[in-house]
Design an enzyme around this catalytic site. Structure first.
Site, mmCIF file in Angstrom:
data_model
loop_
_atom_site.group_PDB
_atom_site.id
_atom_site.type_symbol
_atom_site.label_atom_id
_atom_site.label_comp_id
_atom_site.label_asym_id
_atom_site.label_seq_id
_atom_site.Cartn_x
_atom_site.Cartn_y
_atom_site.Cartn_z
ATOM 1 N N ASP A 50 0.844 -1.212 0.000
ATOM 2 C CA ASP A 50 0.000 0.000 0.000
ATOM 3 C C ASP A 50 0.866 1.244 0.000
ATOM 4 O OD1 ASP A 50 -2.035 -1.790 0.470
ATOM 5 O OD2 ASP A 50 -2.030 -1.430 2.631
HETATM 6 N N1 URA Z 1 -1.110 -5.866 4.003
HETATM 7 C C1 URA Z 1 -1.547 -4.603 4.001
HETATM 8 O O1 URA Z 1 -2.552 -4.290 4.624
HETATM 9 N N2 URA Z 1 -0.858 -3.695 3.317
HETATM 10 C C2 URA Z 1 0.264 -3.984 2.643
HETATM 11 O O2 URA Z 1 0.855 -3.095 2.027
HETATM 12 C C3 URA Z 1 0.720 -5.302 2.650
HETATM 13 C C4 URA Z 1 0.009 -6.231 3.333
#
Ligand code: URA
Length: 233
Positions: free
Chosen positions: A104
């Site tokens: 993310d």
């Molecule tokens: N899980 C998440 O919530 N975000 C990420 O970036 C990776 C795994």
């Protein structure tokens, strides 16, 4: 260093003799300069080879590890946000590298890229179950009941069923989480489902690979041994 004619063959341009004719015809440039010597030595990692102005990537398989900072989205292009591609140094741009899975925008840590489509698909395949280890800061403190719920496999608010995962409480508001799949916002949603919203998330490990001493925002190329180990996962 590699011979120019071999590099063109490995890029799928043609046979050695076809490639020879093409080079002699002046259709190949190295760093923008026409190169008519079929035996010229080039460095595929730092030099740009073009055929009729189109860049060739050669057969060299690249796997790159980035320590992603917050604020970049995992995409190859975007109109609004900065993308992780902007963090690749100039000599690795335009070499067909694609992110392996995604982190993310707010998540930091280990993100791989490769120009090998097959390896990419194998690594993101749910069948592969490559374990990914995250460090999270969050509200609340994980309890034994949370650990058990993670191990049993959580069902998220929208009904998504997650496979069993490992939750290791590290102290008040801090946990390590290991998951073997990569659903959308998975760790954040798993933690939210146990009333522990995540305030900071970092991926520290993927399979046998860890961030080690790699500084935030920096990249390194994996060694051939590390690539082999990934393949065997
Ligand atoms: N899980 C998440 O919530 N975000 C990420 O970036 C990776 C795994």
């Amino acid at each position: 260093m590699e011979r120019l004619d071999k590099f063109l063959c490995d890029s799928g341009v043609g046979t050695r003799s076809q490639v020879k004719l093409i080079i002699k015809a002046g259709r190949v440039t190295v760093d923008g300069v026409v190169q008519k010597d079929v035996g010229a030595k080039i460095d595929p990692l730092t030099q740009t080879v073009c055929l009729d102005a189109e860049q060739l990537t050669g057969a060299i398989r690249l796997v790159v590890m980035l320590n992603k900072p917050a604020g970049y989205i995992t995409a190859t292009e975007d109109k609004q946000d900065k993308t992780v591609m902007e963090l690749l140094p100039k000599e690795l741009q335009g070499r067909g590298l694609n992110p392996v899975g995604r982190l993310d925008k707010a998540t930091e840590g280990l993100l791989l890229f490769t120009n090998d489509g097959e390896l990419l698909h194998r690594l993101i395949s749910p069948k592969k179950e490559v374990p990914k280890v995250y460090y999270a800061r969050h509200e609340g403190t994980a309890t034994d009941a949370d650990v058990a719920a993670f191990a049993a496999g959580l069902t998220l608010a929208d009904g998504t069923v997650c496979r069993g995962a490992k939750l290791q409480p590290l102290g008040p508001g801090e946990s390590r989480i290991t998951v073997c799949e990569g659903k959308y916002h998975q760790v954040r949603r798993m933690m939210a489902s146990r009333h522990m919203p995540v305030t900071y998330l970092e991926r520290q490990k993927e399979g046998n690979l860890s961030l080690g001493e790699l500084p935030r925002g920096q990249i390194r190329l994996l060694t051939e041994e590390e690539i082999q180990a990934l393949e065997e996962k």
